[in-house]
Design a protein around this motif. Structure first.
Motif, mmCIF file in Angstrom:
data_model
loop_
_atom_site.group_PDB
_atom_site.id
_atom_site.type_symbol
_atom_site.label_atom_id
_atom_site.label_comp_id
_atom_site.label_asym_id
_atom_site.label_seq_id
_atom_site.Cartn_x
_atom_site.Cartn_y
_atom_site.Cartn_z
ATOM 1 N N ASP A 75 -2.906 5.599 4.611
ATOM 2 C CA ASP A 75 -4.351 5.608 4.798
ATOM 3 C C ASP A 75 -4.766 4.341 5.565
ATOM 4 O O ASP A 75 -4.666 3.238 5.038
ATOM 5 C CB ASP A 75 -5.013 5.661 3.412
ATOM 6 N N PHE A 82 0.869 -1.171 0.000
ATOM 7 C CA PHE A 82 0.000 0.000 0.000
ATOM 8 C C PHE A 82 0.909 1.226 0.000
ATOM 9 O O PHE A 82 2.073 1.145 0.396
ATOM 10 C CB PHE A 82 -0.948 -0.013 1.207
ATOM 11 N N PRO A 83 0.390 2.373 -0.456
ATOM 12 C CA PRO A 83 1.279 3.516 -0.677
ATOM 13 C C PRO A 83 1.549 4.353 0.576
ATOM 14 O O PRO A 83 0.761 4.334 1.522
ATOM 15 C CB PRO A 83 0.509 4.359 -1.687
ATOM 16 N N THR A 84 2.669 5.059 0.552
ATOM 17 C CA THR A 84 2.961 6.086 1.547
ATOM 18 C C THR A 84 2.865 7.428 0.829
ATOM 19 O O THR A 84 3.459 7.603 -0.231
ATOM 20 C CB THR A 84 4.385 5.914 2.105
ATOM 21 N N PHE A 85 2.102 8.343 1.396
ATOM 22 C CA PHE A 85 1.906 9.639 0.744
ATOM 23 C C PHE A 85 2.823 10.687 1.362
ATOM 24 O O PHE A 85 2.947 10.769 2.583
ATOM 25 C CB PHE A 85 0.443 10.081 0.881
ATOM 26 N N GLU A 126 -7.617 3.076 6.282
ATOM 27 C CA GLU A 126 -8.679 2.279 5.654
ATOM 28 C C GLU A 126 -8.115 1.435 4.523
ATOM 29 O O GLU A 126 -8.498 0.296 4.312
ATOM 30 C CB GLU A 126 -9.803 3.178 5.114
ATOM 31 N N GLN A 127 -7.163 2.025 3.782
ATOM 32 C CA GLN A 127 -6.568 1.265 2.689
ATOM 33 C C GLN A 127 -5.732 0.102 3.237
ATOM 34 O O GLN A 127 -5.729 -0.993 2.686
ATOM 35 C CB GLN A 127 -5.704 2.174 1.808
ATOM 36 N N ASN A 164 -5.116 10.693 7.753
ATOM 37 C CA ASN A 164 -4.229 9.546 7.583
ATOM 38 C C ASN A 164 -3.401 9.277 8.833
ATOM 39 O O ASN A 164 -3.306 10.116 9.718
ATOM 40 C CB ASN A 164 -3.281 9.797 6.410
#
Lengths: 295, 507
Positions: free
Chosen positions: B46, B33-36, B48-49, B97
Motif C-alpha cells: 500500500d 510495512f506489510p506485503t499483501f 499510502e502506508q 496497491n
C-alpha cells in the motif's frame, strides 16, 4: 461415571441461572433425530470422552475424537452428520452469557470474576480467531470433571468453585485458540494476520492487551516483538494504519472528515486533526485540498 | 555539525540512516510495512502506508537522534527496491496497491515476450531480463487484465517516484531505477519507444528522467515544518537498492564481485560495459552514465534458511527466529563439509539466475540411512550457497573475479562468509553491521555535496576489514558436490514442470 442431563430450572442448577444445560451422555445405541441441526443462544461447549462423532458445525464437517473440544458460538448451527448422536460418551455445557456480540464484545454475567478488559479480550478471540474444534485438549476434560464433582459433592464453597472453573474453561479456550492460530515461530506471518484483523475492525478502540492476546503473547513480550519487527510500539503502529487509511479516504471526496476520523478509529475529528497535523504538517482538510486541487 | 540522511524503501521496510560527513553512522532506524498476497501470484504493498511509515519513522528519527544533537541535515537521498509499479489517476490519487518485484501475475505476458524475436532486441536495449518482475510485463498485464485501472491511470510510477512526489510535488525517476523497468534504453538513456508501445503507454505517463544526483526538488513547506528541516535541505533522487549495495559494497574496479544475501540474493560486478549474454541470464542496470552494475539475482537466499528454521528449528521462546537460526548454524558447523553427500536444491520459490526457471522446486538429493537431522541443516545452507555460486560461475564466463565482497543480513554469521570463500575458492571481504545500501547512498550524497570529486573516489573509501581465506581442501570437496548440484538443477526440468502443474491445480 453415571450419565446425567441437568437443565436450567432443576434443583442442582438453581444457584447457577447462567448454566442452561450440563450433561454427560453415554450413547450405546443410535437414536434417530437425537442431534438435529439447530442454533441456540447460549455458548455451547462439548468435550468428547470416548467414541467418534461426525458433526456439522457452522456448515462445516468435523470428525471429533476423544479429548477434542467443540465450541459453538451463540447463533451457530450444530448437528450430527446424520442428525443423530453417534455411539460414545460426550459431556457438555451450555452457558448463557449476558452478551457475546458478533464484534466480539463479551459480557459473561455477574457470576464471572473476569475483569471487563479480560472479558472483552476473550470475546474478541472467540469471535475473531474462531475455530470450532480444539483437538486434544485434555485439560478441558479435567475441568468438566471437576465441575461435575463440585456440583454433586456440594462441599463448602462449591458455587464459587464452579463459577471459577467456568472462568477457567473460557480462559483455557481463549489461550488454546490463539496457540492454534499462531505457529509461535513465524512472527511476520502472525503479525500480518493481526494487521488484517486490525484493519477489518479499525474503528474499534484496540488496547495492547487485546492485540497481544490475539497473537498469544503477554503484553511485554508482544510490545517488544512489535517494536523489533515494525519499528513502532503497538499503539503507534495502529496510528500508522489509521492515518494511512484516513489518507485514502481523504482522497475520495464523498466522505466527510468527521466520518473518516471515526471510521479509522479516532475518538473525534479533533483528535484526528491533531494527530494528522503533527505527523504531516497539514490538517486533514488542508491535505485534501492540496491533493485534489480541482475541487 | 552537518549530516547526510539516506532513506531506503526496501521490500518490506523503510530504513533511515544518518552519517556524518566522514561516513560514520550517527544513527539508524527501521520500520516495516506489510506485503499483501491476495492471490497466490500476487505481492502488493500500500503506497499510502509506505508513505506514512516513512514519514512517521523519519520524524521520530530526526526528533530522537538528529535535532537534539544540533545536526544540520544537508540532504536526504533515496534508494528503493527495484521493479515496483503503481498508478495514479488524474488527481494523482493511487489506483489500488503497488505491485512489487516478487509479484508473478505477469507470467504469461513475460513468457510471450521472451519467446518473441522482439524480446531479444528488448533485452539488449533495456538490460532488464524478461521476467514477471519487470515493470514492462506488469504494465502489459494491467493493459490486458485490469482494463479499467489501466484506462484511468494517468501516471505509471515506481513506489519511490510516488514517495518523492508526495514530499516535493515532482514526478521523477532516476536513470538508475528506470533502468530496471524494461522500458529504458540503457545505451541512449531514453524511454525505449518500442517498449512503451508494447506496454500500451506513452512517455508522458511516466515520471521525468533525472540523474541519480538530481537534487533540485524541494521539500513541501508543510513537511519542512512537521519534520523540522530547513528549506534548503536537498532531496537527492538516488538509485536502486541493488546498485547502491554494489557501490557501497566496495567493488569499484576490476576483478571484484559482490555477493548480497538478504531474503533473496544476487551476485554483481561493476564495469564500463554491459555484459552481452546470448542466453539473457544477466541484468545490466545503470548506476550512472557509463557505469553498469551487472549480475544475476536468486529468489532463494536467506528466505529459504528462515523457512527451514521455522519448520525444523527449536523455538525455546515464542517467535525467537534469530536464536533458532543461530542454533541451527551451530549444529551445521559440526557436520563435515559436503554434508556426507546430501545435496539440497534451494529453489523453493522457483529460480531466476542462472537457470531462469519459475517451475524449479526444492530437492534433497542423495539421502541415505546414515544422514541425521544436522546433515539436513548443513546441506540446506550449502545448497543456498551453491545456487549463489552458480550465478558467480556463469558471470566468470564474462568477467574475471579474483575476490568477493559479501554483504546483507547473513554477513553477521562468519560461518556463511567462510563457506562462500570455500565454495568460490576466493577470498571474501566483509564488514559486519554495515548496511551497504545506506553506505552506497551516503557515497552518492557525499559526492553530490562536493565531499568527493566523483564516485570513483568515493567508492575507494569503502573499507572491509574482515577477510576470509578459502580453504583448499574444503573447496575440493564442495567442487565435487557442486558438479552434481549443477547437473541436477537442469536435469529435473521436465519433472519440475510436472510437479508445478500438480501443485498449481491444488491452489
Amino acid at each position: 461415571m453415571n450419565q446425567f442431563i441437568l437443565k436450567k430450572g432443576c434443583t442442582e442448577l438453581l444457584l447457577f441461572p447462567h448454566i442452561v444445560e450440563f450433561a454427560l451422555k453415554k450413547s450405546t445405541t443410535i437414536q434417530f433425530n437425537s442431534l438435529k441441526t439447530a442454533a441456540t443462544d447460549p455458548l455451547r461447549i462439548y468435550y468428547i470422552v470416548d467414541g467418534k462423532f461426525e458433526w456439522i458445525i457452522d456448515e462445516q464437517h468435523y470428525i471429533l475424537y476423544p479429548g477434542d473440544l467443540a465450541i459453538i458460538l451463540p447463533g451457530q448451527l450444530l448437528g450430527g452428520e446424520k442428525d443423530f448422536l453417534d455411539i460414545g460418551t460426550v459431556t457438555w455445557l451450555h452457558i448463557e452469557l449476558d452478551q457475546l456480540a458478533h464484534t466480539g464484545k463479551m459480557v459473561p454475567g455477574r457470576w464471572s470474576s473476569l475483569s471487563e478488559n479480560e472479558s472483552r479480550t476473550i470475546g474478541k478471540i472467540l469471535v475473531l480467531n474462531h475455530v470450532p474444534v480444539l483437538p486434544k485438549l485434555k485439560e478441558a476434560g479435567v475441568l468438566f470433571h471437576q465441575i461435575q464433582q463440585e456440583l454433586f459433592g456440594l462441599e463448602i464453597g462449591y458455587t464459587t468453585r464452579i463459577n471459577q472453573l467456568l472462568d477457567e474453561l473460557l480462559i483455557l479456550i481463549a489461550r488454546q485458540l490463539t496457540r492454534l492460530n499462531n505457529s509461535r515461530r513465524d512472527f511476520p506471518q502472525t503479525f500480518l494476520k493481526l494487521e488484517q484483523t486490525l484493519r477489518e475492525n479499525l474503528s474499534h478502540q484496540w488496547t495492547v492487551e487485546e492485540m497481544a492476546a490475539l497473537v498469544g503473547l503477554g503484553t511485554t513480550a508482544f510490545s517488544e516483538k512489535v517494536k523489533n519487527y515494525t519499528g513502532f510500539s503497538p499503539l503507534n503502529y495502529l496510528i500508522n494504519i489509521r492515518i494511512s487509511e484516513a489518507i485514502k479516504l481523504l482522497k475520495q471526496l464523498d466522505v466527510n472528515v468527521t466520518k473518516i476520523a471515526l471510521n479509522v478509529g479516532f475518538y473525534s475529528s479533533q483528535h484526528f486533526a491533531t494527530t494528522f497535523k503533527k505527523l504531516t504538517g497539514y490538517t486533514p482538510r488542508e491535505f485534501r485540498k492540496k491533493n485534489i486541487p480541482n475541487n | 555539525m552537518d549530516c547526510i540522511i539516506t532513506i531506503d524503501l526496501g521490500t518490506g521496510a523503510v530504513r533511515v540512516s544518518a552519517f556524518d560527513l566522514k561516513g560514520n553512522v550517527i544513527g539508524f532506524i527501521r520500520a516495516s510495512f506489510p506485503t499483501f498476497h491476495t492471490k497466490p501470484d500476487y505481492s502488493e504493498q500500500d503506497p499510502e502506508q509506505i508513505f506514512i511509515t516513512m514519514l512517521y519513522v523519519l520524524k521520530n528519527f530526526l526528533n530522537e537522534k538528529i535535532h537534539p544533537k544540533k545536526y544540520k541535515v544537508l540532504s536526504i537521498c533515496f534508494s528503493a527496491a527495484m521493479h515496483s509499479v503503481m498508478t495514479t489517476d488524474k488527481n494523482g490519487v493511487p489506483l489500488g496497491n503497488a505491485i512489487v518485484w516478487s509479484d508473478n501475475r505477469a507470467k504469461k505476458e513475460s513468457q510471450d515476450l521472451k519467446n518473441s524475436a522482439f524480446g531479444k532486441i528488448l533485452y539488449e536495449a533495456t538490460g532488464t531480463p524478461i521476467h514477471p518482475m519487470s515493470p514492462i510485463n506488469k504494465i502489459t498485464w494491467m493493459k490486458n487484465h485490469d482494463k479499467e485501472r489501466f484506462r484511468q491511470s494517468k501516471k505509471f510510477l515506481s513506489i519511490k517516484s510516488y514517495i518523492i512526489q508526495q514530499l516535493t510535488g515532482e514526478y521523477i525517476i532516476d536513470y538508475s531505477l528506470a533502468s530496471a523497468t524494461g522500458l529504458l534504453n540503457i545505451h541512449t538513456l531514453e524511454w525505449e519507444t518500442d517498449a512503451l508501445r508494447h506496454a500500451g503507454i506513452t512517455a508522458d505517463k511516466l515520471p521525468g528522467l533525472v540523474p541519480v544526483f538530481y537534487s533540485t526538488a524541494k521539500l513541501r513547506k508543510e513537511y519542512q515544518a512537521s519534520l523540522g528541516l530547513p528549506n534548503k535541505v536537498k532531496i537527492i533522487a538516488g538509485s536502486s537498492d541493488g546498485c547502491l549495495a554494489t557501490l557501497g559494497g566496495g567493488i569499484w574496479g576490476e576483478g571484484k564481485a559482490t555477493v548480497t544475501i538478504e531474503d533473496s540474493g544476487a551476485v554483481r560486478v561493476m564495469g564500463k560495459k554491459v555484459l552481452k549474454d546470448e542466453k539473457q541470464r544477466f541484468f545490466n542496470y545503470l548506476l550512472t552514465e557509463g557505469n553498469y552494475v551487472s549480475g544475476g539475482p536468486t529468489n532463494n537466499g536467506g528466505v529459504v534458511f528462515e523457512w527451514f528454521a521455522k519448520q525444523f528449528g527449536d523455538f525455546k521462546r515464542a517467535f525467537d527466529l534469530e536464536d533458532s537460526m543461530e542454533n541451527l548454524i551451530n549444529d551445521a558447523s559440526k557436520v563435515e563439509v559436503g554434508s556426507a553427500g546430501l545435496i539440497f536444491l534451494p529453489y523453493l520459490q522457483g529460480e531466476r539466475a542462472p537457470i531462469w526457471n519459475a517451475n524449479a522446486k526444492g530437492v534433497y538429493f542423495g539421502l541415505n540411512i546414515k544422514h541425521e537431522r544436522q546433515h539436513f541443516v548443513r546441506a540446506t545452507i550449502e545448497g543456498i550457497l551453491y545456487a549463489i555460486y552458480s550465478i558467480g560461475k556463469t558471470l566468470e564466463e564474462h568477467r574475471t573475479i579474483n575476490s568477493l565482497c559479501v554483504n546483507g543480513r547473513f554477513v553477521a554469521y562468519p560461518f556463511w562468509s567462510q563457506m562462500i570463500a570455500d565454495i568460490f575458492n576466493k577470498p571474501v571481504n566483509t564488514k559486519n553491521n554495515s548496511d551497504s545500501v545506506a553506505v552506497g547512498a551516503f557515497l552518492l550524497s557525499a559526492t553530490e555535496n562536493g565531499i568527493y570529486k566523483n564516485l570513483d573516489q568515493a567508492a575507494k573509501t569503502v573499507e572491509l576489514p574482515e577477510t576470509y581465506t578459502p580453504k583448499k581442501i574444503h573447496h575440493a570437496v564442495y567442487k565435487k558436490h557442486y558438479a552434481i548440484f549443477e547437473r541436477l538443477s537442469v536435469k529435473l526440468f521436465d519433472e519440475f514442470e510436472a510437479i508445478a502443474n500438480l501443485q498449481q491445480k491444488k491452489e
